[in-house]
Design an enzyme around this catalytic site. Structure first.
Site, PDB file in Angstrom:
ATOM      1  CB  SER A   1      10.502  44.290   3.247  1.00  0.00           C
ATOM      2  OG  SER A   1      10.246  44.936   1.680  1.00  0.00           O
TER       3      SER A   1
ATOM      4  CE1 TYR B   1      13.117  49.337   3.334  1.00  0.00           C
ATOM      5  CE2 TYR B   1      12.341  47.361   2.603  1.00  0.00           C
ATOM      6  CZ  TYR B   1      12.387  48.598   3.164  1.00  0.00           C
ATOM      7  OH  TYR B   1      11.402  48.739   4.072  1.00  0.00           O
TER       8      TYR B   1
ATOM      9  CE  LYS C   1      12.945  47.689   6.542  1.00  0.00           C
ATOM     10  NZ  LYS C   1      12.154  48.665   8.051  1.00  0.00           N
TER      11      LYS C   1
END
Length: 343
Positions: free
Chosen positions: A125, A149, A153
């Protein structure tokens, strides 16, 4: 060619599977078998005559990954994850799904041994990066994420790179832009409003804007995202060397520019359906994301995205609305000029 898609019941997963089936191949390789997994069992794709296995699977549960790999797929597209807002709100769930699930999948690949070395496409991302940012973020910019998050990743990227270095897989991590315009219902992604302020007004429904019109993001359409995955599955990765993670192409667009594109596509009545409701939590999350990139490595490898935001709107209207906009309350009920549509 046997393809395993994790997270296959999600929006991108469904679109990827449908495109592979429609083309009958991935790259130059005929599509012969599919294994599709998600937290709920994905539906088998219509029109596919090859072997299909669908499985309800939580990859963070020990043993599940081994079941998913039973057919020794040639290509693994790992989409399974929870989204940014949910990962930030639930720390334990975010690390269990996004990190532990990825680690257990990669370890299951490693334990097969016997020369098994699949191509693994891992969806990372834009959230992998952290401020302060230059005006244009280069390929070698540091990964210092400001959300859980993003951290999850980046950890997945590191595992993929290390296992590829060891010859356990042939991996590539593609850092996706914000996907816009996402079809369907809103999800818990902090970036969801970037789609919502277009998707809902385009069908005559009200949408909420939680940030100012000056807020920018790096975007690409779902169609482009599927193209990234298809290309990553078969591209020659030798030019990447040990650096297996790379930012995908996209467009830098401000909320105000999105609204202007909506006005051009659907008229002022559609724009009036956007309701401003400031949300400091969402604003804080998206303020930590880079807004413009110079993805030279991806471009050199052949990845491509849209060239204008009007094109992204046209892609959504074509793919999701049958060419018509504003069929609900407050819309225009008009069709986009087919002569202006992109192929």
């Amino acid at each position: 060619m046997h393809i395993l898609v994790t997270g296959a019941a999600g929006m991108i997963g469904r679109k990827l599977v449908n495109r592979m089936v429609a083309e009958g191949a991935i790259g130059t390789h005929p599509l012969t078998a599919l294994t599709l997994t998600d937290i709920v069992a994905p539906l088998p794709p219509a029109g596919f005559t090859g072997r299909v296995v669908t499985r309800e699977a939580d990859l963070s549960v020990p043993g599940e990954a081994e079941h998913c790999l039973a057919g020794r797929p040639d290509i693994i597209v790992h989409l399974a994850a929870i989204v940014s807002g949910e990962a930030e709100a639930d720390l334990e769930k975010g690390y269990r799904v996004n990190l532990d699930g990825t680690r257990l999948l990669f370890d299951a690949i490693r334990r097969i041994g016997d020369g098994y070395k699949p191509r693994v496409v891992f969806t990372s991302s834009v959230a992998a990066y952290g401020p302060p940012f230059p005006a244009l973020v280069p390929d070698d910019f540091r990964t210092t994420p400001t959300t859980s998050y993003g951290a999850q990743k980046v950890m997945g990227e590191a595992l993929l790179s290390d296992y590829s270095r060891r010859g356990l897989m042939d991996g590539i991590a593609i850092r996706l832009p914000t996907i816009c315009i996402r079809p369907g219902k809103p999800n818990k992604a902090a970036s969801g409003f970037f789609s919502g302020i277009l998707r809902e007004p385009l069908i005559g429904q009200e949408a909420i804007l939680p940030v100012g019109e000056e807020v920018r993001c790096w975007v690409a359409s779902p169609r482009a995202a599927v193209g990234f995955l298809m290309h990553a599955a078969t591209a020659d990765l030798a030019p990447l060397g040990a650096r297996r993670a790379l930012m995908m192409p996209g467009l830098s667009v401000a909320v105000g520019e999105q609204i202007a594109a909506l006005r051009r596509a659907a008229g002022e009545n559609a724009v009036k359906l956007i309701r401003r409701e400031p949300n400091p939590t969402i604003a804080a999350i998206v303020s930590g994301w880079a807004v413009a990139f110079d993805p030279q490595r991806a471009l050199a490898l052949g990845f491509r995205a849209e060239s204008s935001f009007d094109e992204i709107v046209r892609v959504h209207v074509e793919d999701e609305l049958g060419g018509n906009v504003g069929q609900g309350r407050g819309g225009q009920g008009s069709a986009l000029d087919p002569l202006k549509a992109e192929p």
